[in-house]
Design a protein around this motif. Structure first.
Motif, PDB file in Angstrom:
ATOM      1  N   ILE A  63       0.871  -1.182   0.000  1.00 35.94           N
ATOM      2  CA  ILE A  63       0.000   0.000   0.000  1.00 35.94           C
ATOM      3  C   ILE A  63       0.903   1.227   0.000  1.00 35.94           C
ATOM      4  O   ILE A  63       1.832   1.315   0.811  1.00 35.94           O
ATOM      5  CB  ILE A  63      -0.895   0.060   1.269  1.00 35.94           C
ATOM      6  N   SER A  64       0.644   2.168  -0.899  1.00 32.56           N
ATOM      7  CA  SER A  64       1.505   3.359  -0.932  1.00 32.56           C
ATOM      8  C   SER A  64       0.665   4.618  -1.152  1.00 32.56           C
ATOM      9  O   SER A  64      -0.358   4.589  -1.840  1.00 32.56           O
ATOM     10  CB  SER A  64       2.569   3.239  -2.028  1.00 32.56           C
ATOM     11  N   LEU A  65       1.124   5.702  -0.545  1.00 33.59           N
ATOM     12  CA  LEU A  65       0.464   7.009  -0.644  1.00 33.59           C
ATOM     13  C   LEU A  65       1.339   7.976  -1.427  1.00 33.59           C
ATOM     14  O   LEU A  65       2.566   7.959  -1.291  1.00 33.59           O
ATOM     15  CB  LEU A  65       0.234   7.592   0.756  1.00 33.59           C
ATOM     16  N   ASP A  66       0.704   8.821  -2.223  1.00 35.89           N
ATOM     17  CA  ASP A  66       1.408   9.940  -2.857  1.00 35.89           C
ATOM     18  C   ASP A  66       0.528  11.171  -2.679  1.00 35.89           C
ATOM     19  O   ASP A  66      -0.412  11.405  -3.451  1.00 35.89           O
ATOM     20  CB  ASP A  66       1.656   9.647  -4.338  1.00 35.89           C
ATOM     21  N   ASP A  68       1.196  14.282  -3.046  1.00 36.61           N
ATOM     22  CA  ASP A  68       1.320  15.299  -4.100  1.00 36.61           C
ATOM     23  C   ASP A  68       0.392  14.980  -5.274  1.00 36.61           C
ATOM     24  O   ASP A  68      -0.279  15.865  -5.817  1.00 36.61           O
ATOM     25  CB  ASP A  68       2.771  15.386  -4.583  1.00 36.61           C
ATOM     26  N   LYS A  69       0.364  13.715  -5.679  1.00 39.76           N
ATOM     27  CA  LYS A  69      -0.515  13.310  -6.788  1.00 39.76           C
ATOM     28  C   LYS A  69      -1.944  13.038  -6.309  1.00 39.76           C
ATOM     29  O   LYS A  69      -2.853  12.895  -7.136  1.00 39.76           O
ATOM     30  CB  LYS A  69       0.043  12.055  -7.464  1.00 39.76           C
ATOM     31  N   GLY A  70      -2.105  12.891  -4.987  1.00 40.91           N
ATOM     32  CA  GLY A  70      -3.439  12.602  -4.441  1.00 40.91           C
ATOM     33  C   GLY A  70      -3.872  11.173  -4.691  1.00 40.91           C
ATOM     34  O   GLY A  70      -5.059  10.906  -4.903  1.00 40.91           O
ATOM     35  N   THR A  71      -2.906  10.233  -4.655  1.00 43.61           N
ATOM     36  CA  THR A  71      -3.239   8.840  -4.972  1.00 43.61           C
ATOM     37  C   THR A  71      -2.942   7.896  -3.807  1.00 43.61           C
ATOM     38  O   THR A  71      -2.028   8.108  -3.013  1.00 43.61           O
ATOM     39  CB  THR A  71      -2.458   8.345  -6.202  1.00 43.61           C
ATOM     40  N   LEU A  72      -3.736   6.854  -3.780  1.00 49.94           N
ATOM     41  CA  LEU A  72      -3.508   5.712  -2.888  1.00 49.94           C
ATOM     42  C   LEU A  72      -3.442   4.493  -3.801  1.00 49.94           C
ATOM     43  O   LEU A  72      -4.360   4.250  -4.591  1.00 49.94           O
ATOM     44  CB  LEU A  72      -4.659   5.572  -1.878  1.00 49.94           C
ATOM     45  N   THR A  73      -2.348   3.719  -3.705  1.00 51.62           N
ATOM     46  CA  THR A  73      -2.142   2.595  -4.624  1.00 51.62           C
ATOM     47  C   THR A  73      -2.044   1.288  -3.852  1.00 51.62           C
ATOM     48  O   THR A  73      -1.356   1.210  -2.828  1.00 51.62           O
ATOM     49  CB  THR A  73      -0.855   2.798  -5.455  1.00 51.62           C
ATOM     50  N   VAL A 126     -14.595   6.811  -2.632  1.00 52.06           N
ATOM     51  CA  VAL A 126     -13.611   7.794  -2.168  1.00 52.06           C
ATOM     52  C   VAL A 126     -12.776   8.367  -3.320  1.00 52.06           C
ATOM     53  O   VAL A 126     -11.909   9.212  -3.091  1.00 52.06           O
ATOM     54  CB  VAL A 126     -12.663   7.164  -1.116  1.00 52.06           C
ATOM     55  N   SER A 127     -13.031   7.921  -4.550  1.00 50.65           N
ATOM     56  CA  SER A 127     -12.141   8.293  -5.670  1.00 50.65           C
ATOM     57  C   SER A 127     -12.891   9.031  -6.778  1.00 50.65           C
ATOM     58  O   SER A 127     -14.024   8.701  -7.103  1.00 50.65           O
ATOM     59  CB  SER A 127     -11.497   7.030  -6.270  1.00 50.65           C
ATOM     60  N   LEU A 170      -5.963   4.747  -6.857  1.00 57.61           N
ATOM     61  CA  LEU A 170      -7.153   5.524  -6.525  1.00 57.61           C
ATOM     62  C   LEU A 170      -6.778   6.998  -6.462  1.00 57.61           C
ATOM     63  O   LEU A 170      -5.891   7.389  -5.694  1.00 57.61           O
ATOM     64  CB  LEU A 170      -7.726   5.087  -5.169  1.00 57.61           C
ATOM     65  N   TYR A 171      -7.433   7.816  -7.291  1.00 59.73           N
ATOM     66  CA  TYR A 171      -7.245   9.264  -7.224  1.00 59.73           C
ATOM     67  C   TYR A 171      -8.296   9.794  -6.246  1.00 59.73           C
ATOM     68  O   TYR A 171      -9.472   9.916  -6.587  1.00 59.73           O
ATOM     69  CB  TYR A 171      -7.400   9.885  -8.616  1.00 59.73           C
ATOM     70  N   ILE A 172      -7.854  10.048  -5.018  1.00 56.36           N
ATOM     71  CA  ILE A 172      -8.774  10.330  -3.912  1.00 56.36           C
ATOM     72  C   ILE A 172      -9.538  11.630  -4.157  1.00 56.36           C
ATOM     73  O   ILE A 172      -8.958  12.666  -4.516  1.00 56.36           O
ATOM     74  CB  ILE A 172      -8.014  10.396  -2.571  1.00 56.36           C
TER      75      ILE A 172
END
Length: 684
Positions: A63-66, A68-73, A126-127, A170-172
């Motif tokens: 599971i990773s968060l970004d 800046d890009k607003g993503t959860l992968t 949520v996306s 996922l683009y939150i």
């Protein structure tokens, strides 16, 4: 690149998902991670069967968060998908129309997801956009990228991906930014994914360096892939079970003991149920059983899934036969769940029976903690009483334990009343009811200690179960009337003396809110207490039960009624009567004379009017009757006022009343202070 519309019968699916799943929207992460675990487990199965010959390698789900890009992968190295499989599993949703959907599933996200195969689509709660980059494990497979912006339209195109598996990006959405916070994701992973069977990594472990927390190279694995309940019981020690309990419930005391569930027929079920230490506050202890499906957390709201009394147990139940994505109402009506409920009840009863038989001493030592479970079970489930009656215990005030049958045999000879009814005496506070207990023991009676939170309703239940038996609290009556074996000895006082004695004491009883005192005179022997306060067993029990039972609140509004029993044989009471008669004789003589004359006149009037109907009486006869009754009432009032005036200054009367109140914990504040001062004055 391919474009198309997702196979649904309404274009409103995404707004509907967002709107009606919103209250439960956090479960999207469980769904995403569960899908990744499924894909990984399928690959392991293929490898076991020889259908996948490649290297499994590291199967960790990441599971990773970004921010800046607003993503959860969510990334896995499982079986992945081909373009055709994306078409089949992602683009086709079995959906029957928005109206049916709203009517039937508007309340629960789990119900929607479970019934419509919408696990993946919970991502849109949520996306604002979801991408899938996936590559099948099959040789020569082409990676593909699927993208959808929350409308029914999607794009599907070839993509570059070196490794097998899937990345779900996922683009939150702007109104769900909480899911870009590391702490929030950690909390959800701990809640839903703590025991998943494949390693799940969220970021890197950190260490303290140069005055701050910094990432290390080691994955931060958030789950235990082999929790205790999947291990063989014979491979585990007591400390393993205790340690696992504290993993689940870090702030709790050590459990009493536990049951390791492990069954594969007629359904699959594993788990560990712990008996926690519960003294009170039953409601605070509920819902501490976590329900899992193949190590995926489903719910901790297990009422209706396990029997009500077992919601007091703590622990874990895991069964693939419990559907992951369904509402609680569905669970409660599911046939497999009902079988599981019955099985767990039987296992709990068998375990308690075995402990009782194999180590009764240890069982008795734990009884005070244990009895709340057993009492609750007997009260709430009829068939549990039938099992528990052989290992449920009664404890006497000396701390000795008895089964129901053992105690019946102990008391049947000495505690059977003249009507053949067996009387179980009990106290609920050894200190406050000490003198009543001692009075019972002096008669050779045994007294139980029933001081538990559920003992009042249990007493009522046992009276229905036990033949010709009743439970009576030791302070509910004078000792000779608790178990009546022969007719009571009559007092030697005349009715007039008894009335006068009652009045001098009644007039000086304190005015306490929602408390009333009823005076009576009895011969209790010279060594009995001068005054004894008792409270009706029936009324007190009804008030106690009304705290548990709806529809009985009116009992709480009723006053506490006490019988104040005056012992006509006690020297101090005799002295009060003697002094009263001496001090009031002259003043009472004309009143008594007038009273007797009026009472004789009333008797004559009743005799003369006997046989006449009310309408046959003349006005003069009616007035005569009314005036005579009023004259009697006036004389009685004058007499009672005279007796009350005398009693006001009699210290012995006040001292005896206060001693009775003190014995029952009812003397407080200014009244207690006055009693202490009077006591000092009287012994000077």
């Amino acid at each position: 690149m391919k474009q198309g519309n997702i196979g649904v019968t309404t274009e409103n699916i995404f707004p509907v998902i967002k709107k009606f799943l919103y209250s439960d929207h956090e479960i999207f992460l469980r769904e995403m991670v569960s899908n990744a675990i499924d894909a990984t487990q399928k690959l392991k199965t293929l490898a076991t069967q020889g259908d996948f010959k490649g290297e499994l390698g590291d199967l960790t789900v990441r599971i990773s968060l970004d921010k800046d890009k607003g993503t959860l992968t969510i990334s896995d190295r499982g079986i992945g998908m081909t373009a055709d499989e994306v078409e089949k599993y992602i683009n086709q949703i079995a959906f029957s129309g928005v109206n049916d959907f709203l009517d039937k599933y508007k309340d629960k996200a789990n119900a929607i997801i479970g019934h419509f195969g919408l696990g993946f689509y919970s991502a849109f709660m949520v996306s604002k956009k979801v991408e899938i980059i996936t590559k099948s494990y099959q040789d020569g497979a082409q990676a593909v990228k699927w993208s959808c912006d929350g409308s029914p339209s999607f794009t599907l195109e070839d993509a570059e991906k070196e490794d097998r598996g899937s990345d779900i990006i996922l683009y939150i959405d702007d109104d769900c930014k909480e899911f870009l916070e590391k702490a929030r994701i950690e909390t959800l992973l701990q809640k839903y994914c703590k025991f998943l069977p494949v390693p799940v990594a969220f970021g890197k472990k950190t260490e303290w360096k140069d005055g701050k927390q910094v990432d290390t190279d080691e994955d931060n694995i958030i789950n235990n892939v082999e929790p205790l309940w999947v291990k063989a019981p014979n491979s585990l020690k007591d400390e393993d079970y205790t340690k696992f309990y504290h993993t689940l419930f870090p702030m709790n005391d050590d459990p009493l003991f536990w049951i390791h569930l492990n069954v594969d027929y007629p359904f699959n079920l594993t788990g560990i149920l712990y008996f926690p230490r519960i003294k009170s506050n039953i409601e605070l202890q509920r819902n501490k059983i976590q329900l899992y499906c193949n190590q995926v957390f489903v719910t901790d709201q297990v009422d209706g899934i396990v029997p009500e009394f077992l919601t007091l147990l703590h622990g874990v139940i895991d069964s693939p036969d419990i559907p992951l994505n369904v509402s609680r109402s569905y669970l409660q009506s599911d046939a497999n769940v009902k079988k599981i409920s019955t099985y767990i009840t039987k296992k709990v009863a068998d375990r308690l029976q075995n402990i009782f038989k194999e180590d009764r001493k240890n069982y008795e030592e734990k009884w005070d903690d244990l009895k709340i479970f057993i009492n609750y079970g007997m009260l709430s489930q009829e068939d549990f009483y039938d099992r528990a009656k052989d290992f449920a215990l009664l404890k006497d005030i000396d701390g000795k334990f008895f089964t129901f049958e053992e105690y019946k045999n102990l008391i049947k000879d000495n505690q059977t009343d003249k009507n053949g009814e067996l009387v179980y005496l009990y106290a609920n506070n050894k200190e406050e009811q000490y003198s009543y207990i001692e009075a019972a023991k002096s008669k050779g009676y045994s007294v139980l200690l029933l001081d538990g939170e559920l003992d009042t309703p249990v007493v009522s239940m046992l009276e229905q179960k036990f033949e010709k038996s009743r439970f009576t609290r030791v302070d509910s009556d004078i000792i000779d009337r608790l178990i009546i074996k022969e007719d009571m000895k009559k007092t030697e006082l005349s009715s007039e003396q008894s009335a006068n004695l009652s009045e001098v004491f009644q007039s000086q009883m304190p005015k306490i809110e929602k408390v009333q005192f009823m005076m009576e005179v009895q011969s209790l022997g010279e060594n009995g207490q001068p005054i004894l306060l008792t409270q009706s067993e029936y009324m007190r029990r009804m008030k106690d039960i009304s705290r548990f039972q709806q529809g009985m609140a009116f009992y709480q509004q009723m006053p506490d009624s006490y019988a104040a029993v005056l012992n006509a044989d006690h020297p101090l009471v005799k002295k009060v009567l003697e002094d009263t008669e001496k001090a009031t004789a002259d003043a009472l003589k004309p009143i008594e004379s007038e009273l007797k004359g009026q009472e004789a006149r009333l008797a004559a009037l009743h005799q003369s009017q006997n046989g006449k109907k009310p309408e046959e009486l003349t006005q003069e006869e009616k007035d005569d009757l009314k005036n005579t009754e009023q004259a009697i009432a006036d004389q009685k009032k004058k007499k009672n006022e005279l007796l009350a005036e005398y009693a006001k200054g009699n210290k012995v009367i006040h001292q005896l009343i206060d001693l009775a109140l003190l014995q029952n914990g009812m003397l407080k504040g200014a009244a207690l202070d006055e009693f202490l001062k009077r006591s000092v004055d009287m012994i000077r």
